[in-house]
Enzyme design. Structure first.
Site, PDB file in Angstrom:
ATOM      1  N   GLY A  12       0.836  -1.096  -0.141  1.00 29.97           N
ATOM      2  CA  GLY A  12       0.001  -0.160   0.071  1.00 29.97           C
ATOM      3  C   GLY A  12       0.925   1.068   0.102  1.00 29.97           C
ATOM      4  N   LYS A  13       1.909   1.301   0.829  1.00 32.45           N
ATOM      5  CA  LYS A  13       2.579   2.410   0.892  1.00 32.45           C
ATOM      6  C   LYS A  13       3.539   2.416  -0.391  1.00 32.45           C
ATOM      7  CE  LYS A  13       3.719   2.264   5.698  1.00 32.45           C
ATOM      8  NZ  LYS A  13       4.907   2.095   6.757  1.00 32.45           N
ATOM      9  N   ASP A  71       7.602   5.915   8.186  1.00 32.84           N
ATOM     10  CA  ASP A  71       7.002   5.006   9.134  1.00 32.84           C
ATOM     11  C   ASP A  71       5.546   5.820   9.679  1.00 32.84           C
ATOM     12  OD1 ASP A  71       6.729   2.977  10.879  1.00 32.84           O
ATOM     13  OD2 ASP A  71       7.151   4.350  12.701  1.00 32.84           O
ATOM     14  N   SER A  72       4.582   5.114   9.630  1.00 32.05           N
ATOM     15  CA  SER A  72       3.218   5.831   9.471  1.00 32.05           C
ATOM     16  C   SER A  72       2.390   5.166  10.503  1.00 32.05           C
ATOM     17  CB  SER A  72       2.673   6.311   8.228  1.00 32.05           C
ATOM     18  OG  SER A  72       2.804   5.208   7.416  1.00 32.05           O
ATOM     19  N   PHE A 153      -5.670   1.362   1.906  1.00 40.86           N
ATOM     20  CA  PHE A 153      -5.319   0.079   2.685  1.00 40.86           C
ATOM     21  C   PHE A 153      -5.493   0.464   4.075  1.00 40.86           C
ATOM     22  CE2 PHE A 153      -0.943   1.412   4.346  1.00 40.86           C
ATOM     23  CZ  PHE A 153      -0.941   2.467   3.691  1.00 40.86           C
ATOM     24  N   GLY A 154      -4.881  -0.474   5.134  1.00 40.88           N
ATOM     25  CA  GLY A 154      -4.969  -0.448   6.566  1.00 40.88           C
ATOM     26  C   GLY A 154      -6.402   0.119   7.020  1.00 40.88           C
ATOM     27  N   TYR A 155      -6.106   1.173   7.748  1.00 41.68           N
ATOM     28  CA  TYR A 155      -7.432   1.637   8.388  1.00 41.68           C
ATOM     29  C   TYR A 155      -8.318   2.667   7.660  1.00 41.68           C
ATOM     30  CZ  TYR A 155      -4.918   0.028  12.750  1.00 41.68           C
ATOM     31  OH  TYR A 155      -4.182  -0.981  13.457  1.00 41.68           O
TER      32      TYR A 155
END
Ligand code: IMP
Length: 212
Positions: A12-13, A71-72, A153-155
């Site tokens: 995603g990143k 970094d996230s 993606f993710g949250y």
């Protein structure tokens, strides 16, 4: 043109950073393209900054190339800033996005105050300087009571973006997410740093040509 290694394996990143950095005069490559394998850098720091700096430094040392690390994560006010640097591992060590989203909904079940923010720190390490440059982007919003949308993606399906008329991040197009997101903001700040780097390199190349 300089080659920049993206020090992340998160698909995603990689997708978003490649999209966001594509306008610059740089060639983007992955760690695997250079080393033939991924480089595992454990995230041991207690801040986004320290983790991003460590990743960028390690990848730069291993490849000898300019490296950018991300970094996230998500900080939820009612949870005292959690999941924070543990966003990828909120449900458990090897959690999927769906498991993390379910864990977040459960943690906030009774909670009325659903304010949250996404944070992205990018670190830029160069082989010729000790100092690693960091930039930070923040996107405010709140956590919905259920998932909506299929982008990102993710949250993203749980994060209602403050500046997007009640839409979750996952309901935005790629262009809309880039314009508002923590990563979009951080990349635009990083682009200025990369431009400075390119200008200095051009200047040094001209000096060398002049001295020959
Ligand atoms: P890490 O930086 O690899 O530790 O992982 C960061 C985690 O934060 C990701 O796995 C996601 O769960 C979350 N995260 C970071 N950026 C975003 C985003 O843009 N959208 C949704 N979730 C994100």
């Amino acid at each position: 043109m300089i080659t920049v290694v993206l020090a992340t394996g998160n698909p995603g990143k990689v997708r978003e950073l490649s999209r966001l950095l594509s306008g610059l005069d740089v060639e983007l490559v992955g760690v695997k393209d250079v080393l033939g394998q991924a480089l595992e850098v454990p995230e041991l720091g207690d801040s986004f900054e320290s983790n991003a700096v460590e990743k960028a430094r390690r990848v730069c040392a291993a490849t000898g190339l300019v490296s950018v690390a991300d970094d996230s994560g998500l900080e939820v006010l009612a949870l005292g800033g959690r999941p924070g640097v543990r966003s990828a591992r909120f449900a458990h060590e090897r959690a999927t996005d769906a498991e993390n989203n379910a864990a977040l909904l459960a943690a906030l079940e009774e909670e009325v105050d659903r304010r949250a923010r996404f944070v992205c720190v990018l670190a830029l390490a160069t082989p010729w300087a000790e100092q690693v440059v960091t930039v930070r982007g923040v996107c405010d919003g709140k956590i919905a009571r259920g998932v909506s949308g299929s982008g990102g993606f993710g949250y993203d399906p749980l994060f209602v973006v403050e500046r997007a008329d009640g839409k979750t991040m996952a309901e935005l197009s790629a262009e809309e997410k880039d314009a508002l997101s923590h990563r979009g903001l951080a990349v635009r700040a990083l682009a200025a740093e990369l431009e400075r780097l390119l200008a200095r390199q051009r200047h040094e190349a001209e000096n060398i040509a002049f001295l020959r």
